[in-house]
Design an enzyme around this catalytic site. Structure first.
Site, PDB file in Angstrom:
ATOM      1  N   GLU A  60       1.727   1.386  -0.714  1.00  0.00           N
ATOM      2  CA  GLU A  60       2.712   1.250   0.357  1.00  0.00           C
ATOM      3  C   GLU A  60       2.348  -0.037   1.090  1.00  0.00           C
ATOM      4  O   GLU A  60       1.475  -0.048   1.955  1.00  0.00           O
ATOM      5  CB  GLU A  60       2.663   2.445   1.316  1.00  0.00           C
ATOM      6  CG  GLU A  60       3.769   2.375   2.362  1.00  0.00           C
ATOM      7  CD  GLU A  60       3.360   2.866   3.735  1.00  0.00           C
ATOM      8  OE1 GLU A  60       4.243   3.007   4.587  1.00  0.00           O
ATOM      9  OE2 GLU A  60       2.155   3.094   3.971  1.00  0.00           O
ATOM     10  N   ASP A  90      -1.736   4.728   1.347  1.00  0.00           N
ATOM     11  CA  ASP A  90      -1.023   4.562   2.599  1.00  0.00           C
ATOM     12  C   ASP A  90      -1.497   3.313   3.347  1.00  0.00           C
ATOM     13  O   ASP A  90      -2.672   2.959   3.321  1.00  0.00           O
ATOM     14  CB  ASP A  90      -1.257   5.805   3.468  1.00  0.00           C
ATOM     15  CG  ASP A  90      -0.518   5.760   4.780  1.00  0.00           C
ATOM     16  OD1 ASP A  90       0.723   5.767   4.746  1.00  0.00           O
ATOM     17  OD2 ASP A  90      -1.175   5.717   5.832  1.00  0.00           O
TER      18      ASP A  90
END
Length: 728
Positions: A462, A409
């Site tokens: 990401e 993330d």
């Protein structure tokens, strides 16, 4: 300061220097000192013989006891028989196991795996010459600037003066406590360098944790669960780039609620096995991606503010229950990816923030150590101990829970020192730039460790910027990720599809631009949770037009996505045409499947997945120019795209009409003469389409079109994607 005062105030830094036993061989004196709050009388027992060696004297009217006992030979192990106002009990003195306690930190710095193999609460057996080994738990925690650390838990009534831990030269605090078993709840009582008490801390390497209000760590036995997924792990080592990957992203707490209830209740890991796995198989997804499951205190963070990085959340069950969930996924042919959050962590008192009164885990300067968007702390990627902690955590999930992939993330926030900061709010690197060299080095190390030690696994970034070579090997100058989310494709295509069809001609480059860079990285095409929350609306509600046109736009867009190069990811609810945007407190609106429109959308996603799995042309060369050709990318006036997906032995043409205008006798240039067949049409009646008359099969003609000598002709439906295969 008197010893008893230091102990009673939980200020003892080196308890092994004062407590335990020492045998003077020359005088046959067995010197024993014990600190046992609440005790009235303490006797020493030789556990091997069961004999009483003597009684300890009370020192200074406190709970400090000691004596010089005359013995011929020091016992291999001894215990205390304690009498207090409630009766009698027996304990084995933890301060006789200094060597075993220090063992925890001898090898910590060697390999990142040692973080979870040595630290935290480790169940061990003490072979001390008895018929059976003594079962104990070895505790070790890193708090280099603390003045005192005590072990507290159910076993000592959370009394911080009972079990002071020993500080080592490396900054770890250690203690071996016999009799503490799996299931015991514990925390650490930490005092800063000035002796001030801090909030009770959960174990940074705790393997299990309780929910609010205690947030206690729980001793857990990793060896109890027996896995049954060897066949899957062997298969998962195959090349992932040339295999299909259609990922179903989900939030375990809101995918479905027990009995349809929208309250604060959840399906358990076992219930998810019974309900989720059959659904994933029926829908023909290859993988699931779990929003963060490492323990987190606040439901509203969705897991992206984790505190217990080594503990699967107990909201849904025990760590063994989570292992069972992953195991069952594997046995049913489903890969499990989990979101992993090494970028930041919250300030909750029981967590990592200012763990020992100083910035143990986070950057000290808030210009690096504080995230303004998320009001959270940023890990200090320059500290070896922090880097090892995080890399060890990545390996932990692959090792102990057989996770197939880590979707990392907020990578962009790690790479750039000025991420979401104005001028003067950030500190440049040593070269005056904005790249965080320490984070870059950390990510490269993490990826090298993952791919070097767990060939079944993958990492996915990401990452929303143009940072180069995110998904290229470290030895080629890359970050080393296996895949990267294609955020550019997502943003451009969603912006395009939200336009009224009559205006799409003016934005045609938005739907084609992704193919300029599609093969620069190994991309995943994501329509994730971030696109259907915070006022953005559901995927269906992004679409313009009346009810039919909204559904048709969504179907055409889904077909375009499955035809476009790159692995696929869709958030839960996309596949049924969820009307409302996602709410983590509520279930998906499964009742919508009572309506033909939503059933049709679900049927389409199922058939797209099956089509994707069946035809290698749609995935085999996902990351190579050799697997793709534009047929016509310049037809902005009609907002029609046509492309060719190829494998070694297969050609599939995808034509998408992004307007509600049907075209009869539409002509498409093709590479080969022969027969062609429609294998999927998103306008089909079964998908709640218009069922516009379209030939199922066609023969090519020697009519030059789209720069090709051969072409085929068919009716092109409105707002639809059509997949056509060359049959030869």
């Amino acid at each position: 300061m008197h010893l008893e005062h230091v102990l009673s105030q939980a200020n003892c830094t080196y308890p092994f220097a004062h407590l335990g036993a020492h045998f003077e061989q020359s005088s046959s004196q067995f010197n024993v000192t014990a600190w046992i709050p609440g005790a009235d009388k303490v006797e020493v027992l030789d556990l091997a013989s069961g004999k009483t060696l003597g009684e300890l004297e009370n020192i200074s009217s406190s709970f400090l006891f000691g004596a010089e006992l005359s013995v011929a030979k020091a016992p291999d192990v001894y215990a205390f028989k304690v009498t207090n106002s409630s009766g009698q009990y027996q304990i084995i003195d933890p301060y006789q196991f200094q060597d075993q306690a220090y063992h925890a930190v001898h090898y910590v710095d060697n390999q990142p795996e040692n973080i979870y193999q040595q630290l935290g609460a480790q169940l061990i057996s003490l072979d001390v010459g008895l018929k059976e080994p003594i079962q104990a738990t070895r505790f070790a925690v890193f708090a280099p600037n603390a003045s005192a650390v005590s072990l507290i838990g159910d076993f000592n009534y959370w009394n911080g003066s009972c079990l002071p831990m020993q500080k080592t030269d490396m900054g770890y605090w250690v203690l071996v406590v016999p009799g503490i078993e799996a299931g015991a709840k514990y925390k650490y009582q930490v005092k800063d360098s000035a002796g001030h008490g801090l909030p009770h801390k959960a174990d940074p390497v705790g393997f299990s944790a309780e929910q609010y209000p205690s947030h206690s760590s729980v001793v857990y036995d990793h060896n109890e669960y027996q896995w049954n997924d060897k066949a899957w792990l062997k298969k998962a080592k195959q090349d992932k780039y040339s295999k299909p990957m259609s990922v179903y992203e989900l939030h375990l707490g809101s995918w479905k609620k027990p009995g349809g209830d929208s309250g604060n209740t959840f399906l358990t890991y076992h219930e998810l096995v019974d309900e989720l796995i059959p659904y994933i198989k029926d829908m023909a997804y290859t993988h699931i991606e779990l929003m963060p499951v490492s323990e987190f205190p606040f439901d509203g963070s969705w897991g992206y503010q984790p505190v217990g990085l080594f503990a699967p959340t107990s909201r849904f069950g025990t760590p063994d229950d989570f292992k069972y969930f992953v195991d069952q996924c594997h046995q049913n042919g489903i890969g499990v990816i989990m979101d992993w959050v090494p970028a930041h962590f919250p300030e909750d008192g029981h967590g990592l923030a200012r763990f020992d009164g100083t910035h143990v885990y986070e950057y000290e300067d808030p210009r690096r150590g504080w995230h303004p968007d998320w009001n959270s702390c940023i890990y200090d990627f320059g500290k070896d101990t922090v880097r090892q902690f995080l890399v060890g955590n990545a390996l932990y999930w692959l090792d102990k829970f057989h996770i197939d992939g880590l979707r990392v993330d907020a990578v962009a926030s790690m790479l750039y020192l000025d991420y979401s900061r104005d001028e003067g709010e950030w500190i440049p690197n040593v070269d005056g730039g904005n790249e965080n060299y320490e984070a870059i080095s950390f990510l490269q190390w993490m990826n090298k460790e993952v791919y070097g030690k767990y060939p079944h696994a993958m990492t996915i970034a990401e990452e929303s910027t143009s940072f180069p070579k995110v998904s290229r090997p470290v030895d080629e100058g890359g970050l080393g990720f296996g895949f990267k989310w294609n955020m550019g494709w997502m943003n451009d295509s969603l912006h395009y599809i939200a336009k009224d069809p009559s205006y799409r001609r003016y934005h045609h480059n938005e739907i084609t631009f992704s193919l300029v860079y599609s093969f620069d990285e190994s991309f995943v095409l994501p329509i994730s949770h971030d696109e259907v929350v915070h006022g953005k609306g559901s995927l269906l509600r992004k679409m313009p037009g009346d009810e039919w046109q909204q559904a048709a736009n969504l179907r055409a867009y889904a077909g375009f996505m499955y035809g476009h190069p790159g692995k696929k990811l869709n958030f839960m609810g996309n596949e049924i045409g969820q009307a409302q945007e996602w709410n983590h407190d509520s279930s998906i609106d499964w009742h919508l499947l009572d309506y033909e429109k939503h059933q049709g959308i679900q049927d389409l996603y199922r058939d797209l997945n099956k089509l994707y799995l069946k035809y290698p042309a749609l995935y085999e060369l996902d990351h190579s120019h050799k697997g793709f050709e534009w047929i016509d990318h310049g037809n902005a006036e009609q907002s029609i795209l046509s492309m060719l997906r190829k494998s070694e032995k297969q050609n599939i043409y995808i034509v998408t009409n992004f307007t509600p205008v049907p075209y009869e006798d539409y002509r498409l240039g093709v590479n080969d003469s022969g027969k062609y067949k429609v294998i999927l049409n998103t306008d089909d009646k079964k998908y709640w389409g218009s069922d516009f008359d379209i030939a199922k099969g066609m023969n090519s003609e020697a009519v030059e079109w789209d720069g090709r000598q051969q072409s085929i002709q068919f009716n092109l439906p409105p707002l639809a994607s059509v997949f056509i295969i060359y049959k030869g």
